[in-house]
Design a protein around this motif. Structure first.
Motif, PDB file in Angstrom:
ATOM      1  N   VAL A 351      30.171  32.074 -48.583  1.00 26.17           N
ATOM      2  CA  VAL A 351      31.082  32.626 -47.577  1.00 26.17           C
ATOM      3  C   VAL A 351      32.526  32.216 -47.859  1.00 26.17           C
ATOM      4  CG1 VAL A 351      31.764  32.475 -45.153  1.00 26.17           C
ATOM      5  CG2 VAL A 351      29.387  32.900 -45.740  1.00 26.17           C
ATOM      6  N   THR A 352      32.732  30.970 -48.258  1.00 25.28           N
ATOM      7  CA  THR A 352      34.094  30.506 -48.536  1.00 25.28           C
ATOM      8  C   THR A 352      34.622  31.066 -49.849  1.00 25.28           C
ATOM      9  OG1 THR A 352      33.624  28.442 -47.358  1.00 25.28           O
ATOM     10  CG2 THR A 352      35.570  28.481 -48.757  1.00 25.28           C
ATOM     11  N   LEU A 353      33.808  30.938 -50.893  1.00 26.92           N
ATOM     12  CA  LEU A 353      34.266  31.338 -52.226  1.00 26.92           C
ATOM     13  C   LEU A 353      34.374  32.845 -52.369  1.00 26.92           C
ATOM     14  CD1 LEU A 353      34.969  30.105 -55.024  1.00 26.92           C
ATOM     15  CD2 LEU A 353      32.582  30.468 -55.658  1.00 26.92           C
ATOM     16  N   PHE A 354      33.399  33.575 -51.857  1.00 28.85           N
ATOM     17  CA  PHE A 354      33.354  35.026 -52.027  1.00 28.85           C
ATOM     18  C   PHE A 354      33.779  35.796 -50.789  1.00 28.85           C
ATOM     19  CE2 PHE A 354      29.629  34.019 -55.069  1.00 28.85           C
ATOM     20  CZ  PHE A 354      30.530  33.704 -56.076  1.00 28.85           C
ATOM     21  N   GLY A 355      34.116  35.096 -49.710  1.00 30.77           N
ATOM     22  CA  GLY A 355      34.529  35.760 -48.475  1.00 30.77           C
ATOM     23  C   GLY A 355      35.935  35.397 -48.042  1.00 30.77           C
ATOM     24  N   ILE A 356      36.125  34.119 -47.697  1.00 29.36           N
ATOM     25  CA  ILE A 356      37.421  33.682 -47.181  1.00 29.36           C
ATOM     26  C   ILE A 356      38.508  33.718 -48.252  1.00 29.36           C
ATOM     27  CG2 ILE A 356      38.666  31.700 -46.229  1.00 29.36           C
ATOM     28  CD1 ILE A 356      36.132  30.965 -44.714  1.00 29.36           C
ATOM     29  N   LEU A 357      38.194  33.220 -49.451  1.00 28.52           N
ATOM     30  CA  LEU A 357      39.209  33.182 -50.510  1.00 28.52           C
ATOM     31  C   LEU A 357      39.719  34.569 -50.914  1.00 28.52           C
ATOM     32  CD1 LEU A 357      38.244  30.305 -52.985  1.00 28.52           C
ATOM     33  CD2 LEU A 357      40.380  30.600 -51.752  1.00 28.52           C
ATOM     34  N   PRO A 358      38.848  35.568 -51.127  1.00 28.60           N
ATOM     35  CA  PRO A 358      39.368  36.899 -51.450  1.00 28.60           C
ATOM     36  C   PRO A 358      40.284  37.464 -50.370  1.00 28.60           C
ATOM     37  CG  PRO A 358      37.059  36.779 -52.026  1.00 28.60           C
ATOM     38  CD  PRO A 358      37.379  35.526 -51.269  1.00 28.60           C
ATOM     39  N   VAL A 359      39.934  37.265 -49.100  1.00 30.54           N
ATOM     40  CA  VAL A 359      40.788  37.735 -48.008  1.00 30.54           C
ATOM     41  C   VAL A 359      42.143  37.053 -48.069  1.00 30.54           C
ATOM     42  CG1 VAL A 359      41.106  37.768 -45.509  1.00 30.54           C
ATOM     43  CG2 VAL A 359      38.886  38.355 -46.484  1.00 30.54           C
ATOM     44  N   ALA A 360      42.141  35.734 -48.249  1.00 32.31           N
ATOM     45  CA  ALA A 360      43.400  34.983 -48.299  1.00 32.31           C
ATOM     46  C   ALA A 360      44.264  35.415 -49.478  1.00 32.31           C
ATOM     47  CB  ALA A 360      43.103  33.482 -48.378  1.00 32.31           C
ATOM     48  N   MET A 361      43.638  35.642 -50.633  1.00 29.20           N
ATOM     49  CA  MET A 361      44.395  36.042 -51.822  1.00 29.20           C
ATOM     50  C   MET A 361      45.007  37.422 -51.637  1.00 29.20           C
ATOM     51  SD  MET A 361      42.276  34.535 -55.106  1.00 29.20           S
ATOM     52  CE  MET A 361      40.668  35.181 -54.671  1.00 29.20           C
ATOM     53  N   VAL A 362      44.228  38.351 -51.071  1.00 27.06           N
ATOM     54  CA  VAL A 362      44.744  39.706 -50.851  1.00 27.06           C
ATOM     55  C   VAL A 362      45.872  39.682 -49.816  1.00 27.06           C
ATOM     56  CG1 VAL A 362      44.180  41.968 -49.892  1.00 27.06           C
ATOM     57  CG2 VAL A 362      42.655  40.913 -51.555  1.00 27.06           C
ATOM     58  N   GLN A 369      53.683  38.178 -51.298  1.00 27.89           N
ATOM     59  CA  GLN A 369      54.247  38.482 -52.614  1.00 27.89           C
ATOM     60  C   GLN A 369      54.692  39.937 -52.731  1.00 27.89           C
ATOM     61  OE1 GLN A 369      51.119  37.319 -55.349  1.00 27.89           O
ATOM     62  NE2 GLN A 369      51.540  35.122 -55.101  1.00 27.89           N
ATOM     63  N   ARG A 370      54.300  40.751 -51.755  1.00 34.95           N
ATOM     64  CA  ARG A 370      54.715  42.162 -51.678  1.00 34.95           C
ATOM     65  C   ARG A 370      54.366  42.954 -52.932  1.00 34.95           C
ATOM     66  NH1 ARG A 370      55.620  43.218 -46.359  1.00 34.95           N
ATOM     67  NH2 ARG A 370      56.822  41.530 -45.416  1.00 34.95           N
ATOM     68  N   ARG A 371      53.141  42.836 -53.370  1.00 37.20           N
ATOM     69  CA  ARG A 371      52.705  43.606 -54.531  1.00 37.20           C
ATOM     70  C   ARG A 371      52.590  45.079 -54.155  1.00 37.20           C
ATOM     71  NH1 ARG A 371      51.109  40.708 -58.873  1.00 37.20           N
ATOM     72  NH2 ARG A 371      50.941  38.446 -58.574  1.00 37.20           N
TER      73      ARG A 371
END
Length: 404
Positions: A351-362, A369-371
């Motif tokens: 949940v943390t590695l594949f759930g929370i982290l992707p959301v935070a990075m996006v 960063q305004r990509r």
């Protein structure tokens, strides 16, 4: 010409099979036992919800991966978007997830080998002896390298496919519809952690991007189809096992859950069909060994890169020891930890590695960063908040879990 080559690179079918092979594994041995407390229909609903969540987070991870033109791992993506904190968090989650899964696989393999020898010879051996045998065997293949693991894994995958198909075909006529009528919706959310582990293919995303040369549309299609095929396989598996084994009584799911037994164990108690019993043993062995081998190989490469350990003879021995010895010691102390380990791996690691982290990075990439790249997952902040809320809810549920 470059665009044409890009569009023709990679095979969608090949990518789908890679994802499917990554998903299908030892989780299938824990899923029926843990989900039985909820019942067939609630479990189907939770499967759909888990598939939707994990497919969404995989697409979010793909979106982040496509921001970078060089080859980047999840650790590198976390560092470039979330800084040192993101890198450390990703490291810790990786270690927790892989070690917890290792504990589950080693404990499960010990039980399988011990039970198989008991049935075959009538002689009982301690479960840790079976675990030790498999760990030593796999250590040899890990030491020899990726090519040896690949060839051995192909044989195991063939066995996994054949045993699954035969088990479903032979077991289907014996399914009892009354067993499938049981439903406990209050217990349904507690089965989600193991289901999330069963859709955990996110570590393949960087490799898939390279395989398809960054072709967004084909990558998106591959991720969705690749995760949907395991969903169908799981639904059939749940229908079969929950339809063959009663909820209560001697050898039922309630007893199996309290003792931490695998699905194959309850099948042995519920049916006298020799073919079903033998196939269940073979399927369980192939499911655990393919998962254990693939995860161990990934873990070896991860530690080699992260700890800067060169793959010399001594370096490979050290890497194999780091991957196998710690989870073996834990499984030795807690031989019935298979189901518990899968639960914790799903609720906290996945949940943390594949759930929370992707959301935070996006979120950081899009809104800090305004990509300017077009999002792969639509819905903006509302979808990200919904995915994050679901992930946090699963962690809270696991922390506060009581007997249901």
């Amino acid at each position: 010409m470059a665009e044409q080559e890009k569009s023709q690179s990679g095979s969608v079918l090949g990518g789908v099979l890679l994802i499917t092979g990554c998903c299908i594994g030892a989780g299938m041995l824990g899923l029926p036992v843990i989900s039985a407390v909820a019942g067939f229909k609630p479990s189907m609903a939770m499967f759909l919800l888990s598939w939707l969540f994990m497919s969404c987070t995989a697409l979010l991870l793909l979106e982040v991966n496509l921001w970078f033109h060089d080859e980047v791992s999840l650790i590198s993506m976390a560092e470039r978007t979330l800084g040192v904190f993101g890198k450390v968090l990703a490291w810790l989650c990786f270690l927790f997830l892989f070690y917890t899964l290792g504990v589950a696989y080693i404990a499960g393999s010990g039980e399988l080998i011990s039970d198989f020898l008991l049935v075959l010879t009538g002689f009982a051996i301690p479960r840790y002896v079976g675990s030790l045998f498999l760990c030593l065997l796999f250590a040899i293949f890990l030491y020899l390298g990726t090519r040896s693991v690949d060839l051995f894994n192909r044989l195991l995958m063939i066995g996994l496919i054949i045993s699954y198909v035969l088990l479903v075909a032979i077991g289907a006529p014996h399914v009892n519809p009354s067993y499938l009528a049981y439903a406990n919706w209050k217990a349904a959310p507690f089965v989600i952690p193991v289901m999330l582990i069963s859709f955990g293919f996110h570590n393949l995303v960087p490799s898939l991007k390279n395989y398809f040369n960054g072709d967004r549309e084909r990558l998106r299609k591959t991720v969705l189809l690749g995760s949907f095929l395991p969903l169908l396989i799981y639904l059939v598996w749940e229908w079969l096992i929950l339809g063959l084994v009663p909820m209560t009584g001697e050898g039922g799911f309630t007893e199996a859950l309290s003792q931490g037994d695998m699905a194959t164990h309850v099948l042995r108690s519920a049916t006298n069909n020799v073919w079903i019993l033998d196939l269940a043993h073979y399927f369980a062995f192939f499911a655990i060994t393919t998962s254990f081998l693939a995860n161990s190989l990934s873990f070896v490469d991860f530690l080699a890169d992260g700890l800067r350990i060169k793959k010399t003879s001594l370096g490979k021995v050290l890497l194999c020891a780091l991957v196998i010895i710690p989870p073996f010691i834990f499984a030795f102390d807690y031989p019935k930890v298979f189901l518990m380990a899968l639960n914790y791996a799903g609720a906290f690691g996945a949940v943390t590695l594949f759930g929370i982290l992707p959301v935070a990075m996006v979120w950081v990439g899009r809104y800090v960063q305004r990509r300017s790249e077009k999002p792969i997952v639509p819905g903006g902040k509302a979808v990200l908040i919904a995915v994050l809320s679901f992930a946090i809810a699963i962690i809270v549920l696991q922390l506060t879990q009581i007997e249901v």
